[in-house]
Write an enzyme that holds these catalytic residues in place. Structure first.
Site, short mmCIF file in Angstrom:
data_model
loop_
_atom_site.label_atom_id
_atom_site.label_comp_id
_atom_site.label_asym_id
_atom_site.label_seq_id
_atom_site.Cartn_x
_atom_site.Cartn_y
_atom_site.Cartn_z
N ARG A 39 0.82 -1.22 0.00
CA ARG A 39 0.00 0.00 0.00
C ARG A 39 0.86 1.27 0.00
NH1 ARG A 39 -5.21 -1.64 3.80
NH2 ARG A 39 -6.46 -2.33 2.02
N GLY A 377 -12.67 -4.30 1.17
CA GLY A 377 -14.05 -3.83 1.23
C GLY A 377 -14.35 -2.81 0.13
#
Ligand code: ADP
Ligand code: MG
Length: 396
Positions: A39, A377
């Protein structure tokens, strides 16, 4: 309403930019080292792009779930150290508390200083999207850039709140994520195969529902599959499954039939005990699971069947491990899924999900995947709705 603009659609030069990144990296259990910095790595192009154009940067991100309190193990200091590795020519300076930091710090920011606001979730205003808090976060910047796809399904102050205050744009990672997913959702090359695994139906209902419409074949694995098997009258023994979701599973299967989507459920499995580390499990048909055993992985007959479907696919979306991969005895199905997908050179492949990435992050051939989503998500919600609150907030 117009579409959103990305930083390479406009000219941004000589500004101070508040850049929301998703530095919510997975940490090793001791919280002293980063387990996987994907990330961080994936936001570096945006950082470099903006720096090259003489902009000054203030970075903001959350890490973990400190729930509005200062929890030292969730400090972004560790992220700052890692950023320094990628940006050795810059001073990466953690602003411990931007609410009390003297104005002069910001006035005196040098061209080679990158400021990083301490964990946004140390503040109660973040999750509440408190406008006053958002205003204080935005006050030192001219422009807001959202490059945090992984958290753009959350209407937090640092994602949505600040976008309503400053001129706002999407970053390069946000652009890549949304372009990749849109391509798959709007005009997927066929056959389109979706692999959905994991533990809880609740978190996957909407993506399953959408995939029933979009995909040609939907492969269901993991504990998720147990509920579908149970809904078909199969006794799954001591396996993890959700009895109260039986109706839902039946409805989803009906929807698949209406949409001509082939649903592939496991026909055989590896059964055992999840906590048992010394011995592996035993292969059996799903109709013959012993009462005291749990289904923990897909079996060889199922993997062979899935293998040939994946080999012919032109578009593949994968979310969710197909077995209890945390126990080495039950990760073969998930490993196989990875190798089948990376061995299909013709397909566009998109993989996402926190646990899915944890299961594959140390592997070779990662570059054979077309796109590894930084969102779990967020990816699922984007597939379902085609947009996210953090993206909507950039539309003006
Ligand atoms: P992701 O984070 O990639 O979206 P999920 O959170 O939905 O994935 O699911 C991952 C979890 O599902 C893992 O902890 C894995 O062990 C669990 N799981 C997968 N298959 C089984 C199974 N057969 N029995 C119990 N747990 C399982
Ligand atoms: Mg997960």
């Amino acid at each position: 309403m117009s579409d959103i603009k990305f930083i390479d659609d406009v000219e941004i030069e000589g500004k101070t930019i508040l850049l929301r990144a998703d530095f919510n990296v997975s940490m090793n259990p001791n919280y002293l080292t980063i387990a996987d910095d994907a990330r961080i790595r994936q936001v570096i192009p945006t950082i470099n792009y903006l720096l090259k154009r003489n902009n000054k940067l203030i970075l903001a991100s959350h890490l973990g779930r400190p729930k509005g309190e200062r929890v030292p193990k969730f400090s972004l200091q560790i992220v700052c150290n890692q950023l320094k590795e990628y940006l050795p020519e810059y001073n990466i300076i953690l602003i411990d508390d931007f609410l009390t930091e003297p104005e002069s710090t910001f006035k005196n920011q040098k061209a080679d200083d990158i400021f990083v606001y301490e964990n946004t979730r140390f503040y109660p205003g973040e999750k509440k999207n408190d406008p006053k808090f958002a205003k204080k976060m935005a006050v030192h910047a001219d422009i807001f850039v959202n490059d945090a796809f992984g958290v753009s399904h959350r209407a937090d102050a640092s994602v949505v709140g600040v976008a309503h205050i400053l001129p706002s744009y999407g970053g390069l990672l946000l652009k890549k994520e949304t372009e990749m997913l849109s391509m798959v959702l709007k005009k997927p090359e066929k056959p389109f195969v979706a692999v959905i695994g994991g533990a809880k139906i609740e978190t996957k209902i909407k993506v399953l529902d959408r995939m029933m419409e979009l995909a040609d074949s939907l492969i269901i694995g993991g504990a998720l599959a147990n509920t579908f098997l149970y809904a078909q009258g199969i006794d799954v023994g001591a396996s993890l499954f959700e009895k109260d979701k039986t109706d839902l599973a039946q409805k989803l299967l009906f929807k698949a039939a209406q949409n001509n989507t082939t649903v592939i459920l496991p026909s055989d499995c590896v059964v055992g005990n999840a906590q048992e580390l010394e011995h592996g499990g035993m292969v059996c048909k799903v109709s013959e699971v012993p009462k005291d055993k749990q289904i923990l992985d897909i079996g060889p007959e199922t993997t062979a069947r899935i293998g040939s479907i994946i080999a012919k696919a032109k578009t593949i979306v994968w979310n969710g491990p197909v077995g209890y991969f945390e126990n080495i005895h039950y990760r073969q199905g998930t490993d196989f899924m990875y190798y089948a997908i990376t061995n299909n050179d013709d397909a566009v492949s998109i993989v996402g999900g926190g646990d899915t990435l944890a299961a594959i992050s140390k592997k070779e051939y990662l570059d054979k995947l077309t796109h590894i989503s930084t969102g779990g998500g967020a990816m699922l919600e984007y597939i379902e709705k085609g947009t996210l609150p953090g993206i909507e907030a950039l539309k003006k």
